[in-house]
Design a protein around this motif. Structure first.
Motif, mmCIF file in Angstrom:
data_model
loop_
_atom_site.group_PDB
_atom_site.id
_atom_site.type_symbol
_atom_site.label_atom_id
_atom_site.label_comp_id
_atom_site.label_asym_id
_atom_site.label_seq_id
_atom_site.Cartn_x
_atom_site.Cartn_y
_atom_site.Cartn_z
ATOM 1 N N SER A 1 -0.926 -6.435 -2.476
ATOM 2 C CA SER A 1 -1.875 -5.858 -1.521
ATOM 3 C C SER A 1 -1.334 -6.109 -0.121
ATOM 4 O O SER A 1 -0.406 -6.900 0.060
ATOM 5 N N ALA B 1 -9.365 -2.748 -4.520
ATOM 6 C CA ALA B 1 -9.099 -1.749 -3.472
ATOM 7 C C ALA B 1 -9.796 -0.436 -3.802
ATOM 8 O O ALA B 1 -10.411 0.202 -2.935
ATOM 9 N N ARG C 1 -13.363 -0.684 -3.106
ATOM 10 C CA ARG C 1 -13.637 -0.695 -1.659
ATOM 11 C C ARG C 1 -13.438 0.669 -1.039
ATOM 12 O O ARG C 1 -13.802 0.894 0.121
ATOM 13 N N VAL D 1 -10.423 2.201 -0.283
ATOM 14 C CA VAL D 1 -9.364 2.138 0.732
ATOM 15 C C VAL D 1 -8.609 3.457 0.830
ATOM 16 O O VAL D 1 -8.608 4.261 -0.108
#
Ligand SMILES: Nc1nc2c(c(=O)[nH]1)N[C@@H](CN(C=O)c1ccc(C(=O)N[C@@H](CCC(=O)O)C(=O)O)cc1)CN2
Length: 301
Positions: A211, A225, A228, A230
Motif C-alpha cells: 500500500s 482499499a 475505502r 480509493v
C-alpha cells in the motif's frame, strides 16, 4: 525449414564500477566537511566521479554526502583512505562515514511467502545483471516457490512459521543468515519479525508493503482499499523495524484505479507497482545510495 536459435539477448550491463568506491558521510553540518573529504581523496589522487550532498538546515542541521571516486589501485588504497578519513573527520567534526568497494556485490537473502511476483521479479532482474547483488539464498514459510527458485540455481530453504510463536522459525533463520548476508529483502513475506530477530540478525531488512504508506498498514491492504473506495493503490519499500510497516521509507509509487475495479483487479495493478518499487529500493540500497536518518531516508538516486 531451418530453425535458428537466436542468441539470448545480452543483459543490459550496469555502468562498470571496477576500481570505484562509494563514500557516505553524514552527521552534524558545519563548514569544512567538503574540504576535509576532498583533501583526503586528493591526497590519494582519487578521481571524484560523482558527488551528491544535502543539508536539512543551512544554519546547522544534519549533513549528508555521497561521493563515488575512482582509483587504479583501489583495493590497496582503501584501508589507507579509511585511516586518513578517520584521522581527518575524527576531530572537530561530529560525523559518521562508510566506504564501500562498488565492485563487491552485496550478499542478499530474500524472504517470501506464497505470492511470487516480487521474488521472481528480483531473481529475473538479478539474472539479467540489473541488480549488483549476490542472492545467497531464498527462505520461505511455504514450499510453493522452491522449484522456481532452484531453477535460478539459488538455494531455497522452507522454514515453516505458523502461529504466534515465531521463535523456532527465527532460530532457523538466524542459523542460515548470521555472518552470511549483507542485507535481507522481504518480498511479500507475510510474517511479522520479532524485535529480537531484527536486532540479532544485525543487517538492514527491506520490506515491500502493498500500500502507499502510511495508508493501510498491516495485513490485507487491497481489500481495505476497495472498501475505502480509493482512486489510487500503491506500494512502499521501507526498512523493517519492530513497529509494523512504520520503518523509514525508501521508495513509493502509485497507480490509478476506479470504482469498477475489483479487489483482484487492485491486486493485479498493485503487483506491477510492488515489483518496480521493490527493485528500485534494492538497487539503490545495493549501490549504497540510501542514508537512514531518524525515521527518514536520504536517497541519492
Ligand atoms: N517487525 C516487522 N515485521 C514485518 C514487517 C515490519 O514492518 N516489521 N513488514 C511485514 C510485511 N507486511 C506488510 O507489508 C505484513 C506481513 C504480515 C502481517 C501479518 O499480520 N501477519 C500475521 C500472519 C499472516 C499469515 O500467516 O498469513 C502474523 O505474522 O501474525 C502484516 C503485515 C513483514 N514483517
Amino acid at each position: 525449414m531451418t530453425i535458428t536459435q537466436e542468441a539470448p539477448l545480452q543483459a543490459p550491463s550496469r555502468t562498470p564500477t571496477h576500481n570505484q568506491a562509494s563514500l557516505i558521510v553524514h552527521g552534524r553540518d558545519r563548514t569544512g566537511i567538503v574540504a576535509a573529504v576532498g583533501s583526503v581523496l586528493s591526497k590519494h589522487e582519487a578521481n571524484i566521479v560523482s558527488l551528491d550532498q544535502y543539508s536539512d538546515n543551512p544554519h546547522g542541521g544534519a549533513f549528508f554526502q555521497r561521493t563515488v571516486f575512482g582509483l587504479d589501485n583501489l583495493k590497496a588504497a582503501l584501508p589507507h583512505i579509511d585511516d586518513d578519513l578517520k584521522a581527518r573527520l575524527g576531530t572537530g567534526f561530529e560525523l559518521e562515514f562508510r566506504l564501500r568497494d562498488l565492485s563487491i556485490p552485496h550478499r542478499v537473502a530474500i524472504f517470501a511467502s506464497k505470492a511470487d511476483h516480487c521474488l521472481l521479479d528480483l531473481l529475473w532482474r538479478h539474472r539479467r545483471g540489473e541488480l549488483p547483488i549476490t542472492v545467497a539464498m531464498v527462505i520461505s514459510n511455504h514450499p510453493d516457490t522452491a522449484g522456481e527458485v532452484r531453477a535460478f540455481g539459488i538455494p531455497f530453504f522452507h522454514v515453516p512459521s505458523a502461529g504466534p510463536d515465531k521463535s523456532a522459525a527465527e532460530a532457523q533463520h538466524l542459523a542460515l543468515l548470521k555472518g552470511n548476508v549483507d542485507f535481507i529483502v522481504l518480498a511479500r513475506y507475510m510474517q511479522i519479525l520479532s524485535g529480537g530477530f531484527i536486532a540479532e540478525v544485525g543487517v538492514p531488512i527491506i520490506n515491500i508493503h502493498h500500500s502507499f504508506l502510511p495508508a493501510f498498514i498491516g495485513a490485507g491492504p487491497y481489500a481495505r482499499a476497495k472498501e475505502r473506495g480509493v482512486k489510487l493503490v500503491g506500494a512502499t519499500a521501507h526498512y523493517v523495524t519492530e513497529d509494523l510497516d512504520e520503518g523509514p521509507i525508501i521508495e513509493q509509487d502509485v497507480v490509478r484505479v476506479s470504482h469498477a475495479h475489483t479487489v483482484a483487479d487492485l491486486r493485479r495493478r498493485g503487483a506491477d507497482v510492488e515489483r518496480d518499487v521493490l527493485s528500485r529500493a534494492v538497487l539503490w540500497h545495493s549501490e549504497d545510495r540510501v542514508i537512514r536518518h531518524e525515521n527518514h531516508t536520504i536517497v541519492f538516486a
